[in-house]
Write a protein that holds these residues in place. Structure first.
Motif, PDB file in Angstrom:
ATOM      1  N   THR A  53      42.538  82.026  68.863  1.00 24.00           N
ATOM      2  CA  THR A  53      41.752  83.164  68.410  1.00 24.00           C
ATOM      3  C   THR A  53      40.872  82.733  67.247  1.00 24.00           C
ATOM      4  OG1 THR A  53      43.547  84.684  68.993  1.00 24.00           O
ATOM      5  CG2 THR A  53      41.834  85.528  67.524  1.00 24.00           C
ATOM      6  N   GLY A  55      38.493  84.628  64.478  1.00 23.17           N
ATOM      7  CA  GLY A  55      38.220  85.977  64.026  1.00 23.17           C
ATOM      8  C   GLY A  55      37.742  86.037  62.594  1.00 23.17           C
ATOM      9  N   ASN A  57      36.312  89.191  59.361  1.00 23.58           N
ATOM     10  CA  ASN A  57      35.847  90.535  59.020  1.00 23.58           C
ATOM     11  C   ASN A  57      35.190  90.534  57.645  1.00 23.58           C
ATOM     12  OD1 ASN A  57      38.565  90.399  57.740  1.00 23.58           O
ATOM     13  ND2 ASN A  57      38.042  92.469  57.119  1.00 23.58           N
ATOM     14  N   ASP A  71      34.414  93.766  62.025  1.00 22.52           N
ATOM     15  CA  ASP A  71      35.316  92.661  62.357  1.00 22.52           C
ATOM     16  C   ASP A  71      35.041  92.210  63.779  1.00 22.52           C
ATOM     17  OD1 ASP A  71      37.670  93.943  64.187  1.00 22.52           O
ATOM     18  OD2 ASP A  71      37.001  95.378  62.688  1.00 22.52           O
ATOM     19  N   HIS A  73      36.489  89.245  66.957  1.00 24.26           N
ATOM     20  CA  HIS A  73      37.468  88.262  67.418  1.00 24.26           C
ATOM     21  C   HIS A  73      37.048  87.720  68.782  1.00 24.26           C
ATOM     22  CE1 HIS A  73      39.682  91.094  64.811  1.00 24.26           C
ATOM     23  NE2 HIS A  73      40.283  90.007  64.385  1.00 24.26           N
ATOM     24  N   TYR A  74      37.296  86.448  68.975  1.00 26.45           N
ATOM     25  CA  TYR A  74      37.149  85.838  70.297  1.00 26.45           C
ATOM     26  C   TYR A  74      38.503  85.276  70.690  1.00 26.45           C
ATOM     27  CZ  TYR A  74      35.940  82.795  74.131  1.00 26.45           C
ATOM     28  OH  TYR A  74      35.913  82.199  75.369  1.00 26.45           O
ATOM     29  N   TYR A  75      38.915  85.544  71.927  1.00 27.77           N
ATOM     30  CA  TYR A  75      40.235  85.136  72.387  1.00 27.77           C
ATOM     31  C   TYR A  75      40.104  84.096  73.494  1.00 27.77           C
ATOM     32  CZ  TYR A  75      41.318  89.560  70.069  1.00 27.77           C
ATOM     33  OH  TYR A  75      41.409  90.572  69.166  1.00 27.77           O
ATOM     34  N   PHE A  91      36.889  89.244  74.044  1.00 24.25           N
ATOM     35  CA  PHE A  91      36.458  89.407  72.657  1.00 24.25           C
ATOM     36  C   PHE A  91      36.566  90.870  72.262  1.00 24.25           C
ATOM     37  CE2 PHE A  91      32.727  90.553  75.061  1.00 24.25           C
ATOM     38  CZ  PHE A  91      32.184  91.602  74.334  1.00 24.25           C
TER      39      PHE A  91
END
Length: 197
Positions: A53, A55, A57, A71, A73-75, A91
């Motif tokens: 991950t 991420g 923010n 915020d 996130h990329y998974y 994401f």
């Protein structure tokens, strides 16, 4: 990860996480003809996985009462045998705004874009627990498109110990899947009271 603040009103955070999982259990929907033992039930497929991950923010606070944030996130999700899936979104990106009155109420509004995700399905399973190498050719991937979750929260102080709250979730009526394979029923509103002792 790293975190910090600038001028006491702007805070930031960024991080990277990597995990390798041996024999991870991946949720799968099983479907068979009516009357079969495993009809419309669920099971697991065991496969190794590598997950990461990225991420971060940023949050800005004005005069101690107004807070705005974003915020993202990329998974990343890679399995040894199975195609990418398991209900993990690709994401998400969210924005939020919160106003806190000194003594009377707090109101929050937010929206989050959630990327597409893939759920596993399999037919004619002989067992609810399967090894990936044995069933990889029989696994189907059900793709759920990206969606937007819009929410609103209002908390009203009634006394020193009691608060009333109203929470509106999924106000855009998107196809949200908070749990694997279980689509939310659409927009919802919850009213309640909370206390502290």
């Amino acid at each position: 990860g790293v975190s910090g603040s600038v001028l006491q009103c702007l805070s930031y955070k960024a991080y990277f996480n990597f995990t390798h999982l041996d024999n991870m259990h991946h949720f799968v929907s099983l479907y068979k003809p009516a009357g079969s033992e495993l009809t419309d039930s669920f099971g697991v497929i065991i496969d190794n996985a590598q997950c990461y991950t990225v991420g971060g923010n940023i949050e800005y606070m004005y005069a101690g009462v107004l807070t705005a944030g974003i915020d993202a996130h990329y998974y990343g999700y890679k399995l040894s045998t199975l195609p990418k899936g398991g209900g993990v979104p690709s994401f998400d990106v969210g924005v939020s705004l919160k106003y806190r009155h000194k003594t009377k109420f707090v109101i929050e509004a937010g929206a989050k874009v959630i990327g597409a995700r893939n759920f596993y399905e399999i037919a004619w399973a002989d067992s609810p627990v399967m090894m990936a190498v044995d069933v990889v050719d029989d696994v189907f991937v059900n793709r759920v498109p990206a969606c937007v979750d819009v929410n609103l929260r209002f908390n009203l102080r009634l006394s020193d110990q009691w608060w009333m709250y109203i929470h509106g979730g999924n106000l855009a009526g998107s196809r949200l899947y908070t749990h694997n394979h279980y689509r939310s029923l659409g927009a919802n509103v919850m009213l309640g009271f909370k206390t502290s002792f």
